[in-house]
Motif scaffolding. Structure first.
Motif, PDB file in Angstrom:
ATOM      1  N   ALA A 130       0.845  -1.190   0.000  1.00  0.00           N
ATOM      2  CA  ALA A 130       0.000   0.000   0.000  1.00  0.00           C
ATOM      3  C   ALA A 130       0.882   1.242   0.000  1.00  0.00           C
ATOM      4  CB  ALA A 130      -0.914   0.000   1.218  1.00  0.00           C
ATOM      5  N   LEU A 131       0.559   2.190  -0.871  1.00  0.00           N
ATOM      6  CA  LEU A 131       1.307   3.432  -0.982  1.00  0.00           C
ATOM      7  C   LEU A 131       0.361   4.608  -0.773  1.00  0.00           C
ATOM      8  CD1 LEU A 131       3.491   2.546  -4.126  1.00  0.00           C
ATOM      9  CD2 LEU A 131       4.168   2.454  -1.719  1.00  0.00           C
ATOM     10  N   PRO A 132       0.867   5.747  -0.268  1.00  0.00           N
ATOM     11  CA  PRO A 132      -0.021   6.860   0.104  1.00  0.00           C
ATOM     12  C   PRO A 132      -0.581   7.604  -1.106  1.00  0.00           C
ATOM     13  CG  PRO A 132       2.286   7.462   0.458  1.00  0.00           C
ATOM     14  CD  PRO A 132       2.281   6.012   0.108  1.00  0.00           C
ATOM     15  N   HIS A 133      -1.911   7.711  -1.150  1.00  0.00           N
ATOM     16  CA  HIS A 133      -2.580   8.408  -2.241  1.00  0.00           C
ATOM     17  C   HIS A 133      -3.920   8.918  -1.717  1.00  0.00           C
ATOM     18  CE1 HIS A 133      -3.144   9.647  -6.295  1.00  0.00           C
ATOM     19  NE2 HIS A 133      -4.032   8.719  -6.637  1.00  0.00           N
ATOM     20  N   PHE A 134      -4.650   9.648  -2.546  1.00  0.00           N
ATOM     21  CA  PHE A 134      -5.953  10.167  -2.144  1.00  0.00           C
ATOM     22  C   PHE A 134      -6.945   9.055  -1.858  1.00  0.00           C
ATOM     23  CE2 PHE A 134      -4.074  13.380  -5.004  1.00  0.00           C
ATOM     24  CZ  PHE A 134      -4.047  14.481  -4.155  1.00  0.00           C
ATOM     25  N   TYR A 151       5.892  -1.224 -10.130  1.00  0.00           N
ATOM     26  CA  TYR A 151       4.986  -0.199 -10.669  1.00  0.00           C
ATOM     27  C   TYR A 151       4.297   0.495  -9.506  1.00  0.00           C
ATOM     28  CZ  TYR A 151       0.830   1.716 -12.991  1.00  0.00           C
ATOM     29  OH  TYR A 151      -0.187   2.540 -13.433  1.00  0.00           O
ATOM     30  N   GLN A 152       4.385   1.825  -9.522  1.00  0.00           N
ATOM     31  CA  GLN A 152       3.917   2.631  -8.403  1.00  0.00           C
ATOM     32  C   GLN A 152       2.416   2.887  -8.425  1.00  0.00           C
ATOM     33  OE1 GLN A 152       6.001   6.340  -8.271  1.00  0.00           O
ATOM     34  NE2 GLN A 152       5.079   7.025  -6.349  1.00  0.00           N
ATOM     35  N   GLY A 153       1.784   2.874  -9.612  1.00  0.00           N
ATOM     36  CA  GLY A 153       0.438   3.427  -9.694  1.00  0.00           C
ATOM     37  C   GLY A 153       0.556   4.925  -9.535  1.00  0.00           C
ATOM     38  N   ASP A 154      -0.168   5.505  -8.588  1.00  0.00           N
ATOM     39  CA  ASP A 154       0.036   6.894  -8.157  1.00  0.00           C
ATOM     40  C   ASP A 154       0.279   6.866  -6.660  1.00  0.00           C
ATOM     41  OD1 ASP A 154      -0.865   7.522 -10.660  1.00  0.00           O
ATOM     42  OD2 ASP A 154      -2.588   8.677 -10.015  1.00  0.00           O
ATOM     43  N   SER A 155       1.163   7.696  -6.186  1.00  0.00           N
ATOM     44  CA  SER A 155       1.293   7.827  -4.737  1.00  0.00           C
ATOM     45  C   SER A 155       2.240   8.958  -4.399  1.00  0.00           C
ATOM     46  CB  SER A 155       1.804   6.535  -4.092  1.00  0.00           C
ATOM     47  OG  SER A 155       3.217   6.436  -4.185  1.00  0.00           O
ATOM     48  N   GLY A 156       2.211   9.341  -3.141  1.00  0.00           N
ATOM     49  CA  GLY A 156       3.242  10.218  -2.634  1.00  0.00           C
ATOM     50  C   GLY A 156       4.515   9.434  -2.383  1.00  0.00           C
ATOM     51  N   PRO A 157       5.620  10.138  -2.112  1.00  0.00           N
ATOM     52  CA  PRO A 157       6.886   9.457  -1.821  1.00  0.00           C
ATOM     53  C   PRO A 157       6.744   8.545  -0.601  1.00  0.00           C
ATOM     54  CG  PRO A 157       7.234  11.814  -2.189  1.00  0.00           C
ATOM     55  CD  PRO A 157       5.748  11.607  -2.087  1.00  0.00           C
ATOM     56  N   SER A 158       7.396   7.403  -0.656  1.00  0.00           N
ATOM     57  CA  SER A 158       7.320   6.443   0.436  1.00  0.00           C
ATOM     58  C   SER A 158       8.517   5.508   0.369  1.00  0.00           C
ATOM     59  CB  SER A 158       6.026   5.619   0.334  1.00  0.00           C
ATOM     60  OG  SER A 158       6.021   4.548   1.242  1.00  0.00           O
ATOM     61  N   SER A 159       9.082   5.195   1.536  1.00  0.00           N
ATOM     62  CA  SER A 159      10.165   4.214   1.577  1.00  0.00           C
ATOM     63  C   SER A 159       9.679   2.838   1.145  1.00  0.00           C
ATOM     64  CB  SER A 159      10.764   4.139   2.994  1.00  0.00           C
ATOM     65  OG  SER A 159       9.769   3.769   3.936  1.00  0.00           O
ATOM     66  N   ASP A 160       8.368   2.612   1.226  1.00  0.00           N
ATOM     67  CA  ASP A 160       7.822   1.321   0.796  1.00  0.00           C
ATOM     68  C   ASP A 160       7.975   1.116  -0.704  1.00  0.00           C
ATOM     69  OD1 ASP A 160       7.069   0.482   3.318  1.00  0.00           O
ATOM     70  OD2 ASP A 160       5.048   1.308   3.162  1.00  0.00           O
ATOM     71  N   ASP A 184      -1.427  21.216  -2.305  1.00  0.00           N
ATOM     72  CA  ASP A 184      -2.677  20.484  -2.138  1.00  0.00           C
ATOM     73  C   ASP A 184      -2.567  19.007  -2.499  1.00  0.00           C
ATOM     74  OD1 ASP A 184      -2.474  20.724  -4.878  1.00  0.00           O
ATOM     75  OD2 ASP A 184      -4.486  21.543  -5.181  1.00  0.00           O
ATOM     76  N   SER A 185      -1.437  18.622  -3.114  1.00  0.00           N
ATOM     77  CA  SER A 185      -1.213  17.212  -3.457  1.00  0.00           C
ATOM     78  C   SER A 185       0.028  16.629  -2.793  1.00  0.00           C
ATOM     79  CB  SER A 185      -1.095  17.060  -4.980  1.00  0.00           C
ATOM     80  OG  SER A 185      -2.274  17.467  -5.627  1.00  0.00           O
ATOM     81  N   ALA A 186       0.667  17.415  -1.957  1.00  0.00           N
ATOM     82  CA  ALA A 186       1.898  16.946  -1.303  1.00  0.00           C
ATOM     83  C   ALA A 186       1.606  15.702  -0.474  1.00  0.00           C
ATOM     84  CB  ALA A 186       2.465  18.047  -0.415  1.00  0.00           C
ATOM     85  N   GLY A 187       2.457  14.715  -0.624  1.00  0.00           N
ATOM     86  CA  GLY A 187       2.286  13.457   0.089  1.00  0.00           C
ATOM     87  C   GLY A 187       1.362  12.478  -0.595  1.00  0.00           C
ATOM     88  N   GLN A 188       0.665  12.928  -1.660  1.00  0.00           N
ATOM     89  CA  GLN A 188      -0.283  12.072  -2.363  1.00  0.00           C
ATOM     90  C   GLN A 188       0.124  11.802  -3.810  1.00  0.00           C
ATOM     91  OE1 GLN A 188      -2.767  10.938  -0.330  1.00  0.00           O
ATOM     92  NE2 GLN A 188      -1.804  12.234   1.214  1.00  0.00           N
TER      93      GLN A 188
END
Length: 245
Positions: A130-134, A151-160, A184-188
């Motif tokens: 699981a990666l951080p996204h909206f 493949y990331q899909g969409d997400s914010g930066p993550s060590s995962d 407004d999209s930081a982290g996502q």
């Protein structure tokens, strides 16, 4: 392992382009990763709808999943329908797309998939983080024949993401922006700089930038990524074919 880019734009497709969709093949098995806007007609230039063996959808945003509908329609409305198509996605992610047709019309088997799951799909092993996204987003690692792509899909930066891509031959990473992600999209969402950091931390053999937002020149994204990652960097563009291994 062969990776074919069906589309790789973020948000919506520009003229003669498509959103996220990637066909991964090995030993005759066809795995579709995401099915965003306009990817289905491009898929048909590589195989028939009935020849897709499984689908993994990273999350429920339409630029990643809406063309699952015509894929399922083409299979279900065929004169000789193939077996139900296995589809894997975060729980609830495909409710809206699958509700576009009357109950029972589309023939598929839906499997919830989430963090820590390992799927065995033909010759492929698919590991999910699981990666951080909206909305819930599954990053995936696909392995076959001793070769892996992430493949990331969409997400914010993550060590995962770096853990998922550890030693992968190719990291297919989001670069919605070149450098700074708006507040407004930081982290996502991620930038090309974020993608470079993940590829560097993972020791990935190649970085392929995807999900560039309309208006972002590929050369700008590549230049930003090359400032933080020494390996080969390209943008994912519809029609590309990458042989891994």
């Amino acid at each position: 392992m062969r990776l074919t880019v069906l589309g790789a734009r973020g948000a919506y497709p520009e003229a003669d382009d498509a959103c996220s969709g990637f066909l991964v093949e090995h030993d005759g098995f066809r795995l579709l990763l995401d099915a965003g806007y306009a990817t289905f007609p491009r898929l048909l230039t590589h195989c028939a709808a009935a020849e897709v063996d499984a689908v993994v959808i990273t999350h429920g945003h339409p630029d990643h999943c809406v063309d699952l509908n015509p894929l399922l329609r083409a299979r279900s409305l065929a004169d000789d329908p193939p077996p139900p198509l296995p589809v894997y996605a975060p729980p609830g992610a495909l409710d809206a797309v699958l509700a576009l047709d009357r109950p029972g019309m589309l023939d598929y088997t839906l499997h919830p998939a989430g963090d820590g799951d390992r799927l065995r799909l033909g010759p492929f092993t698919v590991d999910i983080r699981a990666l951080p996204h909206f909305v819930p987003d599954n990053g995936v690692r696909v392995t076959a024949g001793g070769v892996a792509l992430a493949y990331q899909g969409d997400s914010g930066p993550s060590s995962d993401l770096a853990a998922l891509a550890d030693g992968a031959a190719l990291l297919l990473a989001e670069a919605s922006y070149a450098e700074a992600v708006p507040a407004d999209s930081a982290g996502q969402l991620s930038s090309a700089l974020d993608a470079a950091a993940a590829a560097r931390a993972a020791g990935a053999g190649r970085l392929l930038l995807t999900h560039l937002f309309p208006g972002l020149p590929g050369a700008t994204a590549v230049a930003a990524a090359r400032s933080g990652y020494a390996g080969p960097v390209d943008t994912a563009d519809a029609g590309q074919v990458w042989e891994l291994g």
